[in-house]
Design a protein around this motif. Structure first.
Motif, mmCIF file in Angstrom:
data_model
loop_
_atom_site.group_PDB
_atom_site.id
_atom_site.type_symbol
_atom_site.label_atom_id
_atom_site.label_comp_id
_atom_site.label_asym_id
_atom_site.label_seq_id
_atom_site.Cartn_x
_atom_site.Cartn_y
_atom_site.Cartn_z
ATOM 1 N N ARG A 133 0.832 -1.210 0.000
ATOM 2 C CA ARG A 133 0.000 0.000 0.000
ATOM 3 C C ARG A 133 0.864 1.257 0.000
ATOM 4 N NH1 ARG A 133 -3.216 -3.330 3.477
ATOM 5 N NH2 ARG A 133 -2.157 -2.498 5.326
ATOM 6 N N ARG A 134 1.884 1.278 0.834
ATOM 7 C CA ARG A 134 2.766 2.444 0.902
ATOM 8 C C ARG A 134 3.461 2.681 -0.446
ATOM 9 N NH1 ARG A 134 4.514 4.395 6.072
ATOM 10 N NH2 ARG A 134 3.746 3.182 7.822
ATOM 11 N N LYS A 135 4.009 1.609 -1.015
ATOM 12 C CA LYS A 135 4.765 1.730 -2.268
ATOM 13 C C LYS A 135 3.866 2.161 -3.417
ATOM 14 C CE LYS A 135 7.993 -0.811 -5.218
ATOM 15 N NZ LYS A 135 8.727 -2.096 -5.430
ATOM 16 N N ALA A 136 2.640 1.611 -3.459
ATOM 17 C CA ALA A 136 1.732 1.916 -4.568
ATOM 18 C C ALA A 136 1.021 3.255 -4.388
ATOM 19 C CB ALA A 136 0.693 0.802 -4.702
ATOM 20 N N GLY A 137 0.978 3.763 -3.156
ATOM 21 C CA GLY A 137 0.231 4.997 -2.902
ATOM 22 C C GLY A 137 -1.264 4.809 -3.112
ATOM 23 N N ARG A 138 -1.734 3.595 -2.835
ATOM 24 C CA ARG A 138 -3.148 3.267 -3.017
ATOM 25 C C ARG A 138 -3.619 2.439 -1.833
ATOM 26 N NH1 ARG A 138 -2.900 -0.042 -8.349
ATOM 27 N NH2 ARG A 138 -4.846 0.830 -9.159
ATOM 28 N N THR A 139 -4.929 2.471 -1.594
ATOM 29 C CA THR A 139 -5.486 1.673 -0.517
ATOM 30 C C THR A 139 -6.933 1.322 -0.828
ATOM 31 O OG1 THR A 139 -5.631 1.486 1.903
ATOM 32 C CG2 THR A 139 -6.376 3.567 0.907
ATOM 33 N N LEU A 140 -7.507 0.455 0.008
ATOM 34 C CA LEU A 140 -8.886 0.022 -0.167
ATOM 35 C C LEU A 140 -9.747 0.565 0.973
ATOM 36 C CD1 LEU A 140 -8.169 -3.701 -1.100
ATOM 37 C CD2 LEU A 140 -9.202 -2.001 -2.627
ATOM 38 N N LEU A 141 -10.875 1.146 0.603
ATOM 39 C CA LEU A 141 -11.864 1.603 1.574
ATOM 40 C C LEU A 141 -12.955 0.541 1.639
ATOM 41 C CD1 LEU A 141 -12.279 5.322 0.423
ATOM 42 C CD2 LEU A 141 -10.513 4.333 1.906
ATOM 43 N N ASP A 142 -13.193 0.008 2.801
ATOM 44 C CA ASP A 142 -14.099 -1.129 2.947
ATOM 45 C C ASP A 142 -15.358 -0.711 3.692
ATOM 46 O OD1 ASP A 142 -15.242 -3.664 3.241
ATOM 47 O OD2 ASP A 142 -13.289 -4.606 3.441
ATOM 48 N N GLY A 143 -16.505 -0.814 3.024
ATOM 49 C CA GLY A 143 -17.773 -0.521 3.680
ATOM 50 C C GLY A 143 -18.450 0.721 3.136
ATOM 51 N N VAL A 144 -19.766 0.769 3.323
ATOM 52 C CA VAL A 144 -20.581 1.856 2.775
ATOM 53 C C VAL A 144 -20.173 3.201 3.347
ATOM 54 C CG1 VAL A 144 -22.924 2.822 2.728
ATOM 55 C CG2 VAL A 144 -22.570 0.400 2.224
ATOM 56 N N HIS A 145 -19.967 3.271 4.675
ATOM 57 C CA HIS A 145 -19.692 4.568 5.303
ATOM 58 C C HIS A 145 -18.424 5.211 4.753
ATOM 59 C CE1 HIS A 145 -19.592 7.701 8.374
ATOM 60 N NE2 HIS A 145 -18.308 7.424 8.512
ATOM 61 N N LEU A 146 -17.328 4.450 4.699
ATOM 62 C CA LEU A 146 -16.069 5.007 4.196
ATOM 63 C C LEU A 146 -16.188 5.401 2.730
ATOM 64 C CD1 LEU A 146 -13.269 2.806 5.809
ATOM 65 C CD2 LEU A 146 -13.797 5.198 6.287
ATOM 66 N N CYS A 147 -16.870 4.577 1.933
ATOM 67 C CA CYS A 147 -17.022 4.886 0.513
ATOM 68 C C CYS A 147 -17.849 6.158 0.316
ATOM 69 C CB CYS A 147 -17.666 3.714 -0.224
ATOM 70 S SG CYS A 147 -16.612 2.245 -0.322
ATOM 71 N N GLU A 148 -18.929 6.293 1.068
ATOM 72 C CA GLU A 148 -19.757 7.499 0.971
ATOM 73 C C GLU A 148 -18.974 8.730 1.406
ATOM 74 O OE1 GLU A 148 -24.344 5.911 1.625
ATOM 75 O OE2 GLU A 148 -23.171 6.593 3.359
ATOM 76 N N ALA A 149 -18.214 8.608 2.500
ATOM 77 C CA ALA A 149 -17.438 9.743 3.000
ATOM 78 C C ALA A 149 -16.381 10.168 1.988
ATOM 79 C CB ALA A 149 -16.781 9.386 4.335
ATOM 80 N N TYR A 150 -15.745 9.195 1.351
ATOM 81 C CA TYR A 150 -14.732 9.515 0.342
ATOM 82 C C TYR A 150 -15.355 10.289 -0.821
ATOM 83 C CZ TYR A 150 -10.851 9.067 -2.913
ATOM 84 O OH TYR A 150 -9.818 9.358 -3.774
ATOM 85 N N GLN A 151 -16.482 9.805 -1.326
ATOM 86 C CA GLN A 151 -17.138 10.486 -2.443
ATOM 87 C C GLN A 151 -17.583 11.887 -2.060
ATOM 88 O OE1 GLN A 151 -20.226 7.972 -4.242
ATOM 89 N NE2 GLN A 151 -18.786 7.612 -5.891
ATOM 90 N N GLN A 152 -18.029 12.047 -0.826
ATOM 91 C CA GLN A 152 -18.505 13.357 -0.379
ATOM 92 C C GLN A 152 -17.381 14.371 -0.277
ATOM 93 O OE1 GLN A 152 -20.511 13.259 3.415
ATOM 94 N NE2 GLN A 152 -20.674 15.487 3.547
#
Length: 262
Positions: free
Chosen positions: A25-44
């Motif tokens: 994750r650190r090397k790629a500069g990417r991560t996974l958001l798991d669950g409705v709440h985190l996904c909604e918060a990210y989009q917002q």
């Protein structure tokens, strides 16, 4: 929406590596958001993800369907996985069944700190870091500076504990805290059991940098020497010390209380 059914699929292998390896994750500069709440918060707060991943058993869930439709309307790539493949990627037991693949934000480190901030020296527990981020965001603090020895802020466990706070903060990682604190244009406050001044007696109505350290060892002597003031949280003598996340929350909201009377 593309359906992936093979464990040998290259995209699936990439997702599994991101889910299970902090180094990846650190090397790629990417991560996974798991669950409705985190996904909604990210989009917002931050916008569109790179990829939307859905478990095929969650396709009829109203909350998942809503997020999926939004992603498809924005022409974001969406994939579905059988339940067994999805669970091998998901870090959440009994989760709803949706994840976002996102790029981890990398804000530019300011030359001088001039607003309410937090500096974390070697914090190890993901739950503690996530709780501190959540409290900091709720208290209106904007910057969090993490030393190289601090747990990765964008790990799944930290993000679950943060409950979307990440998207309201500027999180700086692998920071040389010595340089940040020396160049700060606001006072640096640290908590200590070896001082008589309580947080209720200190002037917290001003902008400042809060300095917290490792759960067992605390703040290093070198960084503690850079603190302009040390304060203590009154407590019963039978308890040696408070959890670092609890201490941070008490400090943040005593500052909020004092600032509200300005």
């Amino acid at each position: 929406m593309k359906q992936i059914t093979s464990r040998e699929n290259s995209l699936y292998k990439e997702l599994k590596l991101l889910a299970t390896s902090s180094q990846v994750r650190r090397k790629a500069g990417r991560t996974l958001l798991d669950g409705v709440h985190l996904c909604e918060a990210y989009q917002q707060h931050l916008g569109s993800p790179e990829l939307c991943i859905v478990s095929d058993v969650a396709l009829n869930d109203p909350e998942v369907s809503k997020l999926l439709e939004l992603c498809e309307s924005q022409h974001i790539q969406c994939i579905s996985l059988p339940a067994n493949l999805y669970q091998a990627v998901s870090q959440v037991e009994h989760g709803v069944g949706i994840m976002f693949l996102v790029n981890t934000p990398s804000p530019v480190l300011p030359e001088h700190v001039s607003e309410n901030s937090v500096a974390l020296d070697g914090l190890q527990d993901p739950g503690n870091l996530g709780s501190i981020l959540r409290s900091a965001a709720a208290a209106g603090i904007k910057n969090v500076f993490c030393s190289s020895g601090t747990v990765f802020a964008w790990s799944p466990k930290v993000m679950r504990a943060g409950m979307g706070a990440h998207f309201l903060l500027n999180i700086f990682e692998n920071v040389d805290l010595d340089t940040v604190l020396q160049n700060a244009h606001v006072p640096v406050f640290a908590t200590s059991s070896h001082t008589q001044t309580t947080i209720y007696q200190a002037d917290l109505a001003q902008p400042l940098v809060w300095l917290f350290g490792h759960e067992g060892q605390g703040v290093s002597d070198k960084l503690m020497a850079l603190a302009n003031m040390t304060v203590t949280i009154p407590q019963q003598a039978a308890i040696e010390s408070l959890n670092v996340a609890a201490s941070a929350a008490i400090c943040f909201f005593e500052q909020v209380r004092q600032q509200s009377f300005q």
